[in-house]
Design a protein around this motif. Structure first.
Motif, PDB file in Angstrom:
ATOM      1  N   MET A 190       0.826  -1.166  -0.109  1.00 13.98           N
ATOM      2  CA  MET A 190      -0.045  -0.057  -0.016  1.00 13.98           C
ATOM      3  C   MET A 190       0.922   1.326  -0.102  1.00 13.98           C
ATOM      4  SD  MET A 190      -2.834  -0.758  -0.220  1.00 13.98           S
ATOM      5  CE  MET A 190      -3.723  -2.474  -0.305  1.00 13.98           C
ATOM      6  N   SER A 191       1.989   0.903  -0.197  1.00 11.90           N
ATOM      7  CA  SER A 191       3.245   2.415  -0.299  1.00 11.90           C
ATOM      8  C   SER A 191       3.451   2.862  -1.625  1.00 11.90           C
ATOM      9  CB  SER A 191       4.440   2.074   0.346  1.00 11.90           C
ATOM     10  OG  SER A 191       5.015   1.214  -0.458  1.00 11.90           O
ATOM     11  N   THR A 192       3.868   3.913  -1.745  1.00  7.80           N
ATOM     12  CA  THR A 192       4.511   4.457  -3.076  1.00  7.80           C
ATOM     13  C   THR A 192       5.778   3.806  -3.372  1.00  7.80           C
ATOM     14  OG1 THR A 192       5.528   6.357  -1.888  1.00  7.80           O
ATOM     15  CG2 THR A 192       3.355   6.891  -2.765  1.00  7.80           C
ATOM     16  N   HIS A 193       6.340   3.258  -2.651  1.00  8.96           N
ATOM     17  CA  HIS A 193       7.501   2.419  -2.791  1.00  8.96           C
ATOM     18  C   HIS A 193       7.195   1.145  -3.581  1.00  8.96           C
ATOM     19  CE1 HIS A 193      11.468   2.354  -1.161  1.00  8.96           C
ATOM     20  NE2 HIS A 193      11.568   1.200  -1.307  1.00  8.96           N
ATOM     21  N   PHE A 194       5.837   0.882  -3.696  1.00  7.74           N
ATOM     22  CA  PHE A 194       5.205  -0.131  -4.672  1.00  7.74           C
ATOM     23  C   PHE A 194       4.649   0.322  -5.754  1.00  7.74           C
ATOM     24  CE2 PHE A 194       2.157  -2.962  -6.042  1.00  7.74           C
ATOM     25  CZ  PHE A 194       2.688  -4.157  -6.265  1.00  7.74           C
ATOM     26  N   TRP A 195       3.688   1.319  -5.560  1.00  8.38           N
ATOM     27  CA  TRP A 195       2.903   1.908  -6.550  1.00  8.38           C
ATOM     28  C   TRP A 195       3.490   2.828  -7.619  1.00  8.38           C
ATOM     29  CZ3 TRP A 195      -1.022  -1.127  -8.228  1.00  8.38           C
ATOM     30  CH2 TRP A 195      -1.582  -1.962  -7.229  1.00  8.38           C
ATOM     31  N   GLY A 196       4.650   3.414  -6.887  1.00 13.58           N
ATOM     32  CA  GLY A 196       5.141   4.138  -8.000  1.00 13.58           C
ATOM     33  C   GLY A 196       5.778   3.624  -9.320  1.00 13.58           C
ATOM     34  N   PRO A 197       6.756   2.556  -8.719  1.00 15.52           N
ATOM     35  CA  PRO A 197       7.256   1.818  -9.982  1.00 15.52           C
ATOM     36  C   PRO A 197       6.141   1.041 -10.724  1.00 15.52           C
ATOM     37  CG  PRO A 197       8.465   1.367  -7.835  1.00 15.52           C
ATOM     38  CD  PRO A 197       7.487   2.237  -7.447  1.00 15.52           C
ATOM     39  N   VAL A 198       5.154   0.653 -10.166  1.00 13.44           N
ATOM     40  CA  VAL A 198       4.146  -0.201 -10.942  1.00 13.44           C
ATOM     41  C   VAL A 198       3.577   0.677 -11.948  1.00 13.44           C
ATOM     42  CG1 VAL A 198       1.938  -1.137 -10.915  1.00 13.44           C
ATOM     43  CG2 VAL A 198       3.720  -1.844  -9.267  1.00 13.44           C
ATOM     44  N   ALA A 199       3.318   1.864 -11.457  1.00 17.11           N
ATOM     45  CA  ALA A 199       2.740   2.783 -12.669  1.00 17.11           C
ATOM     46  C   ALA A 199       3.800   3.330 -13.520  1.00 17.11           C
ATOM     47  CB  ALA A 199       2.290   4.237 -11.752  1.00 17.11           C
ATOM     48  N   ASN A 200       5.246   3.396 -12.989  1.00 18.71           N
ATOM     49  CA  ASN A 200       6.090   3.915 -14.199  1.00 18.71           C
ATOM     50  C   ASN A 200       6.472   2.769 -15.035  1.00 18.71           C
ATOM     51  OD1 ASN A 200       7.663   6.060 -14.624  1.00 18.71           O
ATOM     52  ND2 ASN A 200       9.560   5.011 -13.676  1.00 18.71           N
ATOM     53  N   TRP A 201       6.017   1.608 -14.856  1.00 18.27           N
ATOM     54  CA  TRP A 201       6.211   0.413 -15.896  1.00 18.27           C
ATOM     55  C   TRP A 201       5.736   1.005 -17.208  1.00 18.27           C
ATOM     56  CZ3 TRP A 201       9.659  -3.333 -16.662  1.00 18.27           C
ATOM     57  CH2 TRP A 201      10.483  -3.630 -15.505  1.00 18.27           C
ATOM     58  N   GLY A 202       4.730   1.478 -17.309  1.00 12.67           N
ATOM     59  CA  GLY A 202       4.132   2.070 -18.695  1.00 12.67           C
ATOM     60  C   GLY A 202       5.084   2.745 -19.671  1.00 12.67           C
ATOM     61  N   ILE A 203       6.425   3.236 -19.096  1.00 11.34           N
ATOM     62  CA  ILE A 203       7.298   3.984 -19.798  1.00 11.34           C
ATOM     63  C   ILE A 203       7.987   2.998 -20.667  1.00 11.34           C
ATOM     64  CG2 ILE A 203       9.150   5.454 -20.068  1.00 11.34           C
ATOM     65  CD1 ILE A 203       7.872   6.958 -17.725  1.00 11.34           C
ATOM     66  N   PRO A 204       8.659   1.871 -19.940  1.00  8.74           N
ATOM     67  CA  PRO A 204       9.474   0.876 -20.551  1.00  8.74           C
ATOM     68  C   PRO A 204       8.500   0.033 -21.737  1.00  8.74           C
ATOM     69  CG  PRO A 204       9.670   0.429 -18.309  1.00  8.74           C
ATOM     70  CD  PRO A 204       8.720   1.699 -18.382  1.00  8.74           C
ATOM     71  N   VAL A 205       7.663  -0.248 -21.126  1.00  7.55           N
ATOM     72  CA  VAL A 205       6.548  -1.306 -21.959  1.00  7.55           C
ATOM     73  C   VAL A 205       6.134  -0.392 -23.205  1.00  7.55           C
ATOM     74  CG1 VAL A 205       4.084  -2.273 -22.204  1.00  7.55           C
ATOM     75  CG2 VAL A 205       5.578  -2.517 -19.876  1.00  7.55           C
ATOM     76  N   ALA A 206       6.112   0.720 -23.270  1.00 12.02           N
ATOM     77  CA  ALA A 206       5.784   1.570 -24.388  1.00 12.02           C
ATOM     78  C   ALA A 206       7.031   1.672 -25.283  1.00 12.02           C
ATOM     79  CB  ALA A 206       5.285   2.868 -24.147  1.00 12.02           C
ATOM     80  N   ALA A 207       8.339   1.777 -24.854  1.00 13.69           N
ATOM     81  CA  ALA A 207       9.327   1.740 -25.475  1.00 13.69           C
ATOM     82  C   ALA A 207       9.593   0.449 -25.936  1.00 13.69           C
ATOM     83  CB  ALA A 207      10.675   2.168 -24.679  1.00 13.69           C
ATOM     84  N   LEU A 208       9.412  -0.706 -25.401  1.00 18.58           N
ATOM     85  CA  LEU A 208       9.548  -2.005 -26.217  1.00 18.58           C
ATOM     86  C   LEU A 208       8.512  -2.127 -27.395  1.00 18.58           C
ATOM     87  CD1 LEU A 208      10.169  -3.892 -22.687  1.00 18.58           C
ATOM     88  CD2 LEU A 208      11.912  -3.546 -24.443  1.00 18.58           C
ATOM     89  N   ALA A 209       7.213  -1.775 -27.104  1.00 20.24           N
ATOM     90  CA  ALA A 209       6.435  -1.832 -28.022  1.00 20.24           C
ATOM     91  C   ALA A 209       6.740  -1.101 -29.345  1.00 20.24           C
ATOM     92  CB  ALA A 209       4.888  -1.163 -27.367  1.00 20.24           C
ATOM     93  N   ASP A 210       7.478   0.082 -29.195  1.00 21.36           N
ATOM     94  CA  ASP A 210       7.885   1.232 -30.185  1.00 21.36           C
ATOM     95  C   ASP A 210       8.997   0.333 -30.917  1.00 21.36           C
ATOM     96  OD1 ASP A 210       6.014   3.020 -29.516  1.00 21.36           O
ATOM     97  OD2 ASP A 210       7.366   4.132 -28.658  1.00 21.36           O
ATOM     98  N   THR A 211       9.671  -0.715 -30.378  1.00 18.06           N
ATOM     99  CA  THR A 211      10.972  -1.330 -31.140  1.00 18.06           C
ATOM    100  C   THR A 211      10.485  -1.632 -32.336  1.00 18.06           C
ATOM    101  OG1 THR A 211      10.729  -3.145 -29.848  1.00 18.06           O
ATOM    102  CG2 THR A 211      12.186  -1.528 -29.063  1.00 18.06           C
ATOM    103  N   GLN A 212       8.997  -2.352 -32.385  1.00 16.69           N
ATOM    104  CA  GLN A 212       8.391  -2.855 -33.510  1.00 16.69           C
ATOM    105  C   GLN A 212       8.291  -1.770 -34.860  1.00 16.69           C
ATOM    106  OE1 GLN A 212       8.918  -5.958 -33.809  1.00 16.69           O
ATOM    107  NE2 GLN A 212       9.756  -5.729 -31.925  1.00 16.69           N
TER     108      GLN A 212
END
Length: 107
Positions: free
Chosen positions: A20-42
């Motif tokens: 329930m902390s930002t120590h967990f949810w901050g990174p979880v929300a931030n995963w959108g950036i690398p997922v988008a970057a990986l998708a853009d490699t195509q």
């Protein structure tokens, strides 16, 4: 690891506090950036912004250091930014190859 042990671990106050902390949810929300970057490699490299790719690479490198230095260490955030730095570096190489590589190879 038994199911009972797993259930008792996830039911602990320590685990709930982390979950329930930002120590967990901050990174979880931030995963959108690398997922988008990986998708853009195509996608075609003609759409890659060199400035944005550089900015995101530097951003991730800085925050990888932050995730390592903060106490307790935030390995989830570190992994997120390591993935993003790698994906953005790949995008940067694609950008350089497309814009500054030899024209014979692009044909």
């Amino acid at each position: 690891m038994s199911i009972r042990r797993a259930m008792s671990t996830t039911a602990s106050k320590e685990w709930r506090d982390y979950f329930m902390s930002t120590h967990f949810w901050g990174p979880v929300a931030n995963w959108g950036i690398p997922v988008a970057a990986l998708a853009d490699t195509q996608k075609s490299p003609k759409f890659i912004s060199g400035k944005m790719t550089l900015a995101l690479t530097l951003y991730s490198c800085i925050f990888m250091r932050f995730a390592y230095k903060v106490q307790p260490r935030n390995w989830l955030l570190f992994a997120c930014h390591a993935t993003n730095a790698t994906a953005q570096s790949i995008q940067g190489l694609r950008f350089l190859h497309y814009n500054y590589g030899s024209k014979e190879q692009q044909a």
